[in-house]
Design a protein around this motif. Structure first.
Motif, PDB file in Angstrom:
ATOM      1  N   LYS A  70       0.838  -1.209   0.000  1.00 23.10           N
ATOM      2  CA  LYS A  70       0.000   0.000   0.000  1.00 23.10           C
ATOM      3  C   LYS A  70       0.870   1.256   0.000  1.00 23.10           C
ATOM      4  N   ILE A  71       1.892   1.250   0.838  1.00 20.27           N
ATOM      5  CA  ILE A  71       2.792   2.403   0.918  1.00 20.27           C
ATOM      6  C   ILE A  71       3.490   2.608  -0.422  1.00 20.27           C
ATOM      7  N   LYS A  72       4.025   1.542  -0.997  1.00 24.54           N
ATOM      8  CA  LYS A  72       4.705   1.644  -2.289  1.00 24.54           C
ATOM      9  C   LYS A  72       3.757   2.198  -3.355  1.00 24.54           C
ATOM     10  N   TYR A  73       2.519   1.693  -3.376  1.00 28.39           N
ATOM     11  CA  TYR A  73       1.530   2.138  -4.349  1.00 28.39           C
ATOM     12  C   TYR A  73       1.251   3.635  -4.190  1.00 28.39           C
ATOM     13  N   LYS A  74       1.030   4.087  -2.951  1.00 30.63           N
ATOM     14  CA  LYS A  74       0.729   5.508  -2.684  1.00 30.63           C
ATOM     15  C   LYS A  74       1.898   6.394  -3.098  1.00 30.63           C
ATOM     16  N   VAL A  75       3.117   5.974  -2.759  1.00 30.40           N
ATOM     17  CA  VAL A  75       4.297   6.769  -3.110  1.00 30.40           C
ATOM     18  C   VAL A  75       4.419   6.881  -4.622  1.00 30.40           C
ATOM     19  N   ILE A  76       4.277   5.773  -5.324  1.00 29.52           N
ATOM     20  CA  ILE A  76       4.419   5.781  -6.784  1.00 29.52           C
ATOM     21  C   ILE A  76       3.310   6.617  -7.428  1.00 29.52           C
ATOM     22  N   MET A  77       2.090   6.528  -6.912  1.00 25.23           N
ATOM     23  CA  MET A  77       0.955   7.256  -7.486  1.00 25.23           C
ATOM     24  C   MET A  77       1.035   8.760  -7.236  1.00 25.23           C
ATOM     25  N   TYR A  78       1.420   9.167  -6.020  1.00 28.97           N
ATOM     26  CA  TYR A  78       1.296  10.570  -5.637  1.00 28.97           C
ATOM     27  C   TYR A  78       2.602  11.353  -5.593  1.00 28.97           C
ATOM     28  N   SER A  79       3.713  10.692  -5.632  1.00 26.03           N
ATOM     29  CA  SER A  79       4.990  11.406  -5.614  1.00 26.03           C
ATOM     30  C   SER A  79       5.331  11.865  -7.026  1.00 26.03           C
ATOM     31  N   PRO A  80       5.807  13.101  -7.159  1.00 19.99           N
ATOM     32  CA  PRO A  80       6.229  13.538  -8.496  1.00 19.99           C
ATOM     33  C   PRO A  80       7.445  12.759  -9.007  1.00 19.99           C
ATOM     34  N   TYR A  81       8.100  12.021  -8.114  1.00 15.51           N
ATOM     35  CA  TYR A  81       9.280  11.247  -8.496  1.00 15.51           C
ATOM     36  C   TYR A  81       8.950   9.775  -8.717  1.00 15.51           C
ATOM     37  N   GLY A  82       7.653   9.435  -8.607  1.00 13.92           N
ATOM     38  CA  GLY A  82       7.205   8.076  -8.887  1.00 13.92           C
ATOM     39  C   GLY A  82       7.944   7.028  -8.093  1.00 13.92           C
ATOM     40  N   SER A  83       8.493   6.043  -8.802  1.00 15.99           N
ATOM     41  CA  SER A  83       9.149   4.922  -8.126  1.00 15.99           C
ATOM     42  C   SER A  83      10.640   5.173  -7.888  1.00 15.99           C
ATOM     43  N   ASP A  84      11.116   6.394  -8.119  1.00 10.89           N
ATOM     44  CA  ASP A  84      12.516   6.727  -7.851  1.00 10.89           C
ATOM     45  C   ASP A  84      12.663   6.945  -6.342  1.00 10.89           C
ATOM     46  N   TRP A  85      12.943   5.857  -5.637  1.00 10.98           N
ATOM     47  CA  TRP A  85      12.982   5.902  -4.170  1.00 10.98           C
ATOM     48  C   TRP A  85      14.052   6.851  -3.655  1.00 10.98           C
ATOM     49  N   ASN A  86      15.170   6.924  -4.348  1.00 10.20           N
ATOM     50  CA  ASN A  86      16.246   7.800  -3.907  1.00 10.20           C
ATOM     51  C   ASN A  86      15.805   9.270  -3.959  1.00 10.20           C
ATOM     52  N   ALA A  87      15.134   9.665  -5.041  1.00 13.19           N
ATOM     53  CA  ALA A  87      14.644  11.048  -5.145  1.00 13.19           C
ATOM     54  C   ALA A  87      13.615  11.323  -4.055  1.00 13.19           C
ATOM     55  N   ASN A  88      12.743  10.372  -3.793  1.00 15.06           N
ATOM     56  CA  ASN A  88      11.743  10.546  -2.730  1.00 15.06           C
ATOM     57  C   ASN A  88      12.397  10.717  -1.372  1.00 15.06           C
ATOM     58  N   VAL A  89      13.409   9.909  -1.089  1.00 14.66           N
ATOM     59  CA  VAL A  89      14.106  10.002   0.196  1.00 14.66           C
ATOM     60  C   VAL A  89      14.822  11.343   0.307  1.00 14.66           C
TER      61      VAL A  89
END
Length: 187
Positions: A70-89
């Motif tokens: 669920k967390i991964k899905y929300k981050v990918i859907m709503y973060s402007p950086y999508g699945s780029d975990w490093n950019a999100n961090v």
């Protein structure tokens, strides 16, 4: 008006929180001074550690695995950086450190007796100016760029922190007023 016996403690507490503010500011400046390669390596190391912790803590049970997905899905859907975990961090780090800086500045101003409206404005203004200056400084670090997006994220972190502390201050003042009123009624 402040009582004289409390003035020494207030000044000491203000100096303490001003020191904490300085530590946070020094940390921000230090991170911005790193060259692009070192900064990227540090954030990738942190990102991998977070992924490892999520895997260890959440993905060991069926319920935890569902929460993780669920967390991964929300981050990918709503973060402007999508699945780029490093950019999100990295962006979360910007938000978080300015959240902390705003908290320290706000508390320092509260201890000094600055009224809530001015405290709010000064805290946000100070954090915005520091974020802007820091991004400008970062442009001169090897392999780094400055970004107004980072300034906005930093300021948003400061805004959220300042709003929380302002609301908390209102609530505590309200509770104090109610207690004072009740005590007066029983005198």
């Amino acid at each position: 008006m402040m009582k004289k016996k409390n003035m020494g403690m207030r000044i000491l507490a203000a100096i303490l929180f001003l020191g904490f503010s300085g530590i946070v500011m020094f940390s921000i400046y230090s991170f911005s001074s790193e060259n692009g390669f070192d900064s990227q390596m540090r954030s990738e190391m942190v990102t991998e550690k977070i992924k490892e912790e999520v895997k260890t803590k959440l993905e060991t049970s069926e319920k935890g695995l569902k929460l993780s997905e669920k967390i991964k899905y929300k981050v990918i859907m709503y973060s402007p950086y999508g699945s780029d975990w490093n950019a999100n961090v990295r962006k979360l780090a910007h938000f978080s450190i300015y959240f902390c800086l705003a908290m320290m500045v706000y508390i320092t101003l509260a201890i000094l007796g600055v009224n809530k409206t001015l405290r709010f404005i000064l805290t946000i203004g100070f954090c915005f100016c520091f974020a802007f200056a820091d991004e400008y400084h970062q442009a001169f670090s090897g392999g780094r760029t400055s970004s107004m997006t980072d300034v906005y994220i930093d300021t948003f972190g400061a805004l959220v922190s300042t709003c929380i502390w302002t609301i908390l201050s209102w609530v505590l003042n309200g509770i104090g007023y109610v207690i004072h009123t009740i005590n007066k009624a029983y005198e």
